[in-house]
Design a protein around this motif. Structure first.
Motif, PDB file in Angstrom:
ATOM      1  N   MET A   1     -16.626  42.875  33.713  1.00  0.00           N
ATOM      2  CA  MET A   1     -16.989  41.437  33.299  1.00  0.00           C
ATOM      3  C   MET A   1     -17.806  40.649  34.362  1.00  0.00           C
ATOM      4  O   MET A   1     -17.519  40.717  35.459  1.00  0.00           O
ATOM      5  CB  MET A   1     -15.560  40.804  33.274  1.00  0.00           C
ATOM      6  CG  MET A   1     -15.489  39.352  32.705  1.00  0.00           C
ATOM      7  SD  MET A   1     -13.791  38.595  32.760  1.00  0.00           S
ATOM      8  CE  MET A   1     -13.627  38.347  34.517  1.00  0.00           C
ATOM      9  N   SER A   2     -18.639  39.846  33.967  1.00  0.00           N
ATOM     10  CA  SER A   2     -19.362  39.105  34.657  1.00  0.00           C
ATOM     11  C   SER A   2     -18.709  37.728  34.627  1.00  0.00           C
ATOM     12  O   SER A   2     -18.525  37.039  33.769  1.00  0.00           O
ATOM     13  CB  SER A   2     -20.797  39.238  34.443  1.00  0.00           C
ATOM     14  OG  SER A   2     -21.121  38.616  33.137  1.00  0.00           O
ATOM     15  N   ALA A   3     -18.644  37.048  35.772  1.00  0.00           N
ATOM     16  CA  ALA A   3     -18.197  35.524  35.744  1.00  0.00           C
ATOM     17  C   ALA A   3     -19.035  34.681  36.825  1.00  0.00           C
ATOM     18  O   ALA A   3     -19.203  35.136  37.883  1.00  0.00           O
ATOM     19  CB  ALA A   3     -16.856  35.647  36.095  1.00  0.00           C
ATOM     20  N   THR A   4     -19.356  33.766  36.486  1.00  0.00           N
ATOM     21  CA  THR A   4     -19.793  32.787  37.371  1.00  0.00           C
ATOM     22  C   THR A   4     -18.919  31.470  37.511  1.00  0.00           C
ATOM     23  O   THR A   4     -18.523  31.063  36.483  1.00  0.00           O
ATOM     24  CB  THR A   4     -21.309  32.153  36.973  1.00  0.00           C
ATOM     25  OG1 THR A   4     -21.194  31.668  35.835  1.00  0.00           O
ATOM     26  CG2 THR A   4     -22.256  33.489  36.964  1.00  0.00           C
ATOM     27  N   VAL A   5     -18.647  30.955  38.457  1.00  0.00           N
ATOM     28  CA  VAL A   5     -17.763  29.706  38.867  1.00  0.00           C
ATOM     29  C   VAL A   5     -18.608  28.519  39.287  1.00  0.00           C
ATOM     30  O   VAL A   5     -19.181  28.936  40.448  1.00  0.00           O
ATOM     31  CB  VAL A   5     -16.725  30.109  39.682  1.00  0.00           C
ATOM     32  CG1 VAL A   5     -15.731  28.901  39.500  1.00  0.00           C
ATOM     33  CG2 VAL A   5     -15.947  31.365  39.075  1.00  0.00           C
ATOM     34  N   SER A   6     -18.277  27.382  38.797  1.00  0.00           N
ATOM     35  CA  SER A   6     -19.343  26.389  39.285  1.00  0.00           C
ATOM     36  C   SER A   6     -18.762  25.534  40.562  1.00  0.00           C
ATOM     37  O   SER A   6     -19.304  24.446  40.912  1.00  0.00           O
ATOM     38  CB  SER A   6     -19.309  25.313  37.922  1.00  0.00           C
ATOM     39  OG  SER A   6     -18.136  24.624  37.690  1.00  0.00           O
TER      40      SER A   6
ATOM     41  N   TRP B   1      -8.359  21.530  35.033  1.00  0.00           N
ATOM     42  CA  TRP B   1      -9.536  22.766  35.281  1.00  0.00           C
ATOM     43  C   TRP B   1      -9.799  23.106  33.662  1.00  0.00           C
ATOM     44  O   TRP B   1      -8.848  23.441  32.824  1.00  0.00           O
ATOM     45  CB  TRP B   1      -8.868  23.956  36.045  1.00  0.00           C
ATOM     46  CG  TRP B   1      -8.765  23.603  37.305  1.00  0.00           C
ATOM     47  CD1 TRP B   1      -7.718  23.275  37.867  1.00  0.00           C
ATOM     48  CD2 TRP B   1      -9.820  23.568  38.658  1.00  0.00           C
ATOM     49  NE1 TRP B   1      -7.826  22.947  39.382  1.00  0.00           N
ATOM     50  CE2 TRP B   1      -9.125  23.332  39.409  1.00  0.00           C
ATOM     51  CE3 TRP B   1     -11.112  24.023  38.410  1.00  0.00           C
ATOM     52  CZ2 TRP B   1      -9.873  23.168  40.766  1.00  0.00           C
ATOM     53  CZ3 TRP B   1     -11.679  23.945  39.434  1.00  0.00           C
ATOM     54  CH2 TRP B   1     -11.135  23.765  40.914  1.00  0.00           C
ATOM     55  N   ALA B   2     -10.940  23.785  33.420  1.00  0.00           N
ATOM     56  CA  ALA B   2     -11.362  24.333  32.347  1.00  0.00           C
ATOM     57  C   ALA B   2     -12.301  25.414  32.484  1.00  0.00           C
ATOM     58  O   ALA B   2     -12.907  25.764  33.560  1.00  0.00           O
ATOM     59  CB  ALA B   2     -12.422  23.371  31.524  1.00  0.00           C
ATOM     60  N   THR B   3     -12.419  26.453  31.433  1.00  0.00           N
ATOM     61  CA  THR B   3     -13.151  27.582  31.617  1.00  0.00           C
ATOM     62  C   THR B   3     -13.775  27.799  30.190  1.00  0.00           C
ATOM     63  O   THR B   3     -13.385  27.353  29.314  1.00  0.00           O
ATOM     64  CB  THR B   3     -12.486  28.640  32.119  1.00  0.00           C
ATOM     65  OG1 THR B   3     -13.467  29.662  32.333  1.00  0.00           O
ATOM     66  CG2 THR B   3     -11.397  29.227  30.989  1.00  0.00           C
ATOM     67  N   VAL B   4     -14.904  28.296  30.242  1.00  0.00           N
ATOM     68  CA  VAL B   4     -15.833  28.570  28.946  1.00  0.00           C
ATOM     69  C   VAL B   4     -16.188  29.975  29.052  1.00  0.00           C
ATOM     70  O   VAL B   4     -16.665  30.581  29.791  1.00  0.00           O
ATOM     71  CB  VAL B   4     -17.253  27.794  28.874  1.00  0.00           C
ATOM     72  CG1 VAL B   4     -17.993  28.105  27.649  1.00  0.00           C
ATOM     73  CG2 VAL B   4     -16.751  26.182  29.062  1.00  0.00           C
ATOM     74  N   VAL B   5     -15.637  30.704  27.980  1.00  0.00           N
ATOM     75  CA  VAL B   5     -15.637  32.249  27.904  1.00  0.00           C
ATOM     76  C   VAL B   5     -16.594  32.795  26.913  1.00  0.00           C
ATOM     77  O   VAL B   5     -16.350  31.933  25.723  1.00  0.00           O
ATOM     78  CB  VAL B   5     -14.236  32.805  27.668  1.00  0.00           C
ATOM     79  CG1 VAL B   5     -14.591  34.237  27.888  1.00  0.00           C
ATOM     80  CG2 VAL B   5     -13.258  32.490  28.799  1.00  0.00           C
ATOM     81  N   GLY B   6     -17.450  33.423  26.811  1.00  0.00           N
ATOM     82  CA  GLY B   6     -18.318  34.014  25.870  1.00  0.00           C
ATOM     83  C   GLY B   6     -19.531  33.095  25.332  1.00  0.00           C
ATOM     84  O   GLY B   6     -20.076  33.145  24.117  1.00  0.00           O
ATOM     85  N   LEU B   7     -19.765  32.091  25.981  1.00  0.00           N
ATOM     86  CA  LEU B   7     -20.967  31.154  25.585  1.00  0.00           C
ATOM     87  C   LEU B   7     -22.154  31.453  26.689  1.00  0.00           C
ATOM     88  O   LEU B   7     -22.145  30.564  27.622  1.00  0.00           O
ATOM     89  CB  LEU B   7     -20.527  29.868  25.545  1.00  0.00           C
ATOM     90  CG  LEU B   7     -19.953  29.428  24.337  1.00  0.00           C
ATOM     91  CD1 LEU B   7     -19.278  27.907  24.287  1.00  0.00           C
ATOM     92  CD2 LEU B   7     -20.767  29.820  23.031  1.00  0.00           C
TER      93      LEU B   7
ATOM     94  N   VAL C   1     -17.352  32.035  32.118  1.00  0.00           N
ATOM     95  CA  VAL C   1     -17.232  33.760  31.975  1.00  0.00           C
ATOM     96  C   VAL C   1     -18.221  33.895  31.033  1.00  0.00           C
ATOM     97  O   VAL C   1     -17.993  33.844  29.734  1.00  0.00           O
ATOM     98  CB  VAL C   1     -16.269  34.096  31.740  1.00  0.00           C
ATOM     99  CG1 VAL C   1     -15.858  35.728  31.843  1.00  0.00           C
ATOM    100  CG2 VAL C   1     -15.032  33.616  32.771  1.00  0.00           C
ATOM    101  N   PRO C   2     -19.529  34.084  31.402  1.00  0.00           N
ATOM    102  CA  PRO C   2     -20.509  34.064  30.293  1.00  0.00           C
ATOM    103  C   PRO C   2     -20.278  35.533  29.099  1.00  0.00           C
ATOM    104  O   PRO C   2     -20.312  35.388  27.916  1.00  0.00           O
ATOM    105  CB  PRO C   2     -21.906  34.280  30.799  1.00  0.00           C
ATOM    106  CG  PRO C   2     -21.622  34.361  32.283  1.00  0.00           C
ATOM    107  CD  PRO C   2     -20.196  34.088  32.549  1.00  0.00           C
ATOM    108  N   ARG C   3     -20.038  36.635  29.858  1.00  0.00           N
ATOM    109  CA  ARG C   3     -19.872  38.039  29.042  1.00  0.00           C
ATOM    110  C   ARG C   3     -18.237  38.342  29.598  1.00  0.00           C
ATOM    111  O   ARG C   3     -18.369  39.100  30.396  1.00  0.00           O
ATOM    112  CB  ARG C   3     -20.837  38.598  29.089  1.00  0.00           C
ATOM    113  CG  ARG C   3     -22.351  38.162  28.905  1.00  0.00           C
ATOM    114  CD  ARG C   3     -23.371  39.328  29.165  1.00  0.00           C
ATOM    115  NE  ARG C   3     -24.703  38.606  28.601  1.00  0.00           N
ATOM    116  CZ  ARG C   3     -25.375  37.586  29.039  1.00  0.00           C
ATOM    117  NH1 ARG C   3     -25.041  37.059  30.351  1.00  0.00           N
ATOM    118  NH2 ARG C   3     -26.482  37.055  28.698  1.00  0.00           N
ATOM    119  N   PRO C   4     -17.453  38.337  28.528  1.00  0.00           N
ATOM    120  CA  PRO C   4     -16.007  38.817  28.927  1.00  0.00           C
ATOM    121  C   PRO C   4     -15.905  40.140  28.923  1.00  0.00           C
ATOM    122  O   PRO C   4     -14.710  40.708  29.160  1.00  0.00           O
ATOM    123  CB  PRO C   4     -15.188  38.038  27.859  1.00  0.00           C
ATOM    124  CG  PRO C   4     -16.178  37.773  26.804  1.00  0.00           C
ATOM    125  CD  PRO C   4     -17.323  37.498  27.363  1.00  0.00           C
ATOM    126  N   GLY C   5     -16.904  40.980  28.467  1.00  0.00           N
ATOM    127  CA  GLY C   5     -16.882  42.653  28.334  1.00  0.00           C
ATOM    128  C   GLY C   5     -16.363  43.002  27.440  1.00  0.00           C
ATOM    129  O   GLY C   5     -16.143  42.358  26.143  1.00  0.00           O
TER     130      GLY C   5
END
Length: 235
Positions: free
Chosen positions: A1-6, A80-86, A107-111
């Motif tokens: 899983m790839s994830a970027t955090v702002s 706190w908020a997170t955006v998964v799969g966009l 989290v652009p691509r949750p795998g």
């Protein structure tokens, strides 16, 4: 899983290296049970609660601007908020809409196991946005809504979601700003409608500028002529 955090790493590590903030747990073991996260007053007019109720599932259909508007007030007030799969999400547009990027994880691509990633995030993040809803099985969608209820998080699917308590849609969009073949698109006039079940069974709607000239949300101001016509009809 790839994830970027702002922002800098948040507290409480979870699955696959994703770190999330842990909300305050109140009596009864459910974080923030019965409370609402703040929203813009213009959006509260179409919701069945005075904000986003913790534990609820609110599906957003067809408008990223509406999604940002829902996140803006809550993140600005410490959630706190997170955006998964966009993967194509525009963080500049999010910031212009008022979203606090310091409190937004992406989290652009949750795998291969999106439901597992979403479930882990619901354990500790106040608002969880889910894109690519077509990849989530109906049974998993219902289990994730149940998990949001148990954890006191707000689940915000971007698309169809079985069992969502509220569905928000934008329709009748009209851009403003162009003159006689010249000018710039500056704001969009839309009708936001809400329908659902339980407290949301009564349909509601309102007209908003989404986005307005500064990129955020604003109410549509009635023109004086329209107000005079309404008074004449009422009289």
């Amino acid at each position: 899983m790839s994830a970027t955090v702002s922002s800098a790493a948040l507290s409480a590590p979870t699955a696959d290296g994703v770190s999330v903030g842990v909300p305050h747990v109140e009596a009864g073991g459910v974080p923030g049970a019965g409370r609402v996260l703040p929203t813009r007053a213009e959006l509260a007019a179409v919701l069945p609660w005075p904000g986003l109720r913790r534990g609820s599932t609110v599906a957003v259909r067809g408008s990223v601007s509406l999604l940002f508007a829902l996140l803006s007030e809550a993140t600005a007030n410490g959630s706190w908020a997170t955006v998964v799969g966009l993967p194509g999400i525009n963080l500049v547009a999010a910031a212009e809409a008022g979203v606090s990027l310091e409190r937004l994880a992406v989290v652009p691509r949750p795998g291969s196991d999106p439901a597992g990633v979403i479930a882990a995030l619901l354990d500790g993040v106040d608002l969880v946005v889910v894109g690519g809803t077509g990849q989530v099985l109906e049974a998993d969608a219902r289990r994730l809504s149940a998990r949001a209820r148990n954890r006191g998080s707000v689940l915000l699917p971007f698309g169809r979601w079985p069992g969502a308590e509220v569905q928000l849609r934008c329709s009748g969009a009209r851009w403003r700003g162009l003159g006689n073949g010249h000018g710039h698109l500056r704001e969009r006039d839309v009708t936001v409608s809400a329908e659902g079940r339980g407290a949301a069974s009564k349909p509601r709607s309102c007209r908003l500028l989404l986005p307005s000239r500064d990129g955020s949300l604003a109410a549509v101001e009635e023109r004086p002529a329209a107000r005079a016509h309404l008074r004449a009809v009422a009289g």
